[in-house]
Enzyme design. Structure first.
Site, PDB file in Angstrom:
ATOM      1  N   GLU A   1      17.412   7.873  15.360  1.00  0.00           N
ATOM      2  CA  GLU A   1      15.973   7.561  15.315  1.00  0.00           C
ATOM      3  C   GLU A   1      15.441   6.975  16.629  1.00  0.00           C
ATOM      4  O   GLU A   1      14.291   7.241  16.997  1.00  0.00           O
ATOM      5  CB  GLU A   1      15.709   6.597  14.153  1.00  0.00           C
ATOM      6  CG  GLU A   1      15.954   7.259  12.790  1.00  0.00           C
ATOM      7  CD  GLU A   1      15.876   6.297  11.623  1.00  0.00           C
ATOM      8  OE1 GLU A   1      15.645   5.079  11.830  1.00  0.00           O
ATOM      9  OE2 GLU A   1      16.039   6.763  10.480  1.00  0.00           O
TER      10      GLU A   1
ATOM     11  N   LYS B   1       3.931   2.456   9.366  1.00  0.00           N
ATOM     12  CA  LYS B   1       3.535   3.774   8.853  1.00  0.00           C
ATOM     13  C   LYS B   1       2.009   3.906   8.836  1.00  0.00           C
ATOM     14  O   LYS B   1       1.288   2.908   9.005  1.00  0.00           O
ATOM     15  CB  LYS B   1       4.134   3.956   7.453  1.00  0.00           C
ATOM     16  CG  LYS B   1       5.670   3.986   7.442  1.00  0.00           C
ATOM     17  CD  LYS B   1       6.214   4.225   6.031  1.00  0.00           C
ATOM     18  CE  LYS B   1       7.728   4.305   6.022  1.00  0.00           C
ATOM     19  NZ  LYS B   1       8.251   4.615   4.653  1.00  0.00           N
TER      20      LYS B   1
HETATM   21  N1  UDP Z   1      10.073   7.516  -0.721  1.00  0.00           N
HETATM   22  C1  UDP Z   1       9.255   8.073  -1.699  1.00  0.00           C
HETATM   23  N2  UDP Z   1       9.739   8.160  -2.989  1.00  0.00           N
HETATM   24  C2  UDP Z   1      10.997   7.756  -3.328  1.00  0.00           C
HETATM   25  C3  UDP Z   1      11.807   7.199  -2.334  1.00  0.00           C
HETATM   26  C4  UDP Z   1      11.335   7.105  -1.046  1.00  0.00           C
HETATM   27  O1  UDP Z   1       8.124   8.463  -1.432  1.00  0.00           O
HETATM   28  O2  UDP Z   1      11.376   7.859  -4.512  1.00  0.00           O
HETATM   29  C5  UDP Z   1       9.562   7.424   0.660  1.00  0.00           C
HETATM   30  C6  UDP Z   1       9.230   5.992   1.101  1.00  0.00           C
HETATM   31  O3  UDP Z   1       8.117   6.038   1.990  1.00  0.00           O
HETATM   32  C7  UDP Z   1      10.510   5.588   1.799  1.00  0.00           C
HETATM   33  C8  UDP Z   1      10.895   6.884   2.514  1.00  0.00           C
HETATM   34  O4  UDP Z   1      10.559   7.898   1.559  1.00  0.00           O
HETATM   35  O5  UDP Z   1      10.299   4.502   2.682  1.00  0.00           O
HETATM   36  C9  UDP Z   1      12.347   7.019   2.888  1.00  0.00           C
HETATM   37  O6  UDP Z   1      13.133   6.781   1.734  1.00  0.00           O
HETATM   38  P1  UDP Z   1      14.429   5.847   1.813  1.00  0.00           P
HETATM   39  O7  UDP Z   1      15.180   6.017   0.534  1.00  0.00           O
HETATM   40  O8  UDP Z   1      15.146   6.111   3.080  1.00  0.00           O
HETATM   41  O9  UDP Z   1      13.790   4.365   1.809  1.00  0.00           O
HETATM   42  P2  UDP Z   1      13.719   3.245   2.966  1.00  0.00           P
HETATM   43  O10 UDP Z   1      14.964   3.372   3.787  1.00  0.00           O
HETATM   44  O11 UDP Z   1      12.465   3.518   3.767  1.00  0.00           O
HETATM   45  O12 UDP Z   1      13.625   1.940   2.222  1.00  0.00           O
END
Ligand code: UDP
Ligand code: MG
Length: 137
Positions: free
Chosen positions: A126, A9
């Site tokens: 994706e 990222k």
């Molecule tokens: N994210 C955030 N706040 C939250 C949860 C997620 O800003 O409470 C962001 C974080 O960058 C995360 C992305 O949104 O990686 C996608 O969320 P997801 O729940 O899919 O998490 P991941 O699969 O990336 O662990």
């Protein structure tokens, strides 16, 4: 043997840890099958994260994901999807296990360095979002 999409990222690119992230994947037996750097527009970030469009963090997340360049890659290997999730660590770096990428480098739950597809279904959305069949080795 499966394929997953990972992203270093904008915070990871800024912190200059592209190599360390890729190295962690390689050391755990994954292979890089496609790789490129690009700068997402806000609209592209919104399309990529469409599954989260109802979440309260959607706007902030897509602002963040479009603030600077990212490195996107396809990783291949046995159980690549779950393996990458394990190597990344929990979404919130406070909960991420020691030795994971997020425990090592992430600042907070949003700026957490790395993305990895969470299922076969999300990988199937994706991977072609970023790569054509000809670009995947
Ligand atoms: N994210 C955030 N706040 C939250 C949860 C997620 O800003 O409470 C962001 C974080 O960058 C995360 C992305 O949104 O990686 C996608 O969320 P997801 O729940 O899919 O998490 P991941 O699969 O990336 O662990
Ligand atoms: Mg996710």
């Amino acid at each position: 043997m499966d394929r997953t999409l990972s992203i270093v990222k904008p915070d990871g690119v800024k912190k200059n840890v592209i190599g360390e992230v890729i190295s962690k994947f390689e050391k755990n037996g994954l292979r890089v099958s496609a790789l490129k750097m690009l700068h997402l527009s806000k609209e592209e970030a919104k399309s990529f994260y469409l599954v989260h469009k109802e979440r309260p963090f959607y706007n902030s997340l897509t602002e963040f994901m479009s603030e600077g360049p990212v490195v996107v890659m396809v990783l291949s290997g046995g159980n690549a999807i779950s393996k990458v999730r394990e190597i990344m660590g929990s979404t919130n770096p406070k909960d991420a296990a020691p030795g994971t990428i997020r425990a090592a480098f992430a600042s907070d739950i949003e700026r957490n360095i790395v993305h990895g597809s969470d299922s076969l279904q999300s990988a199937a959305y994706e991977i072609p979002f970023f790569f054509s069949a000809l670009e995947i080795m």
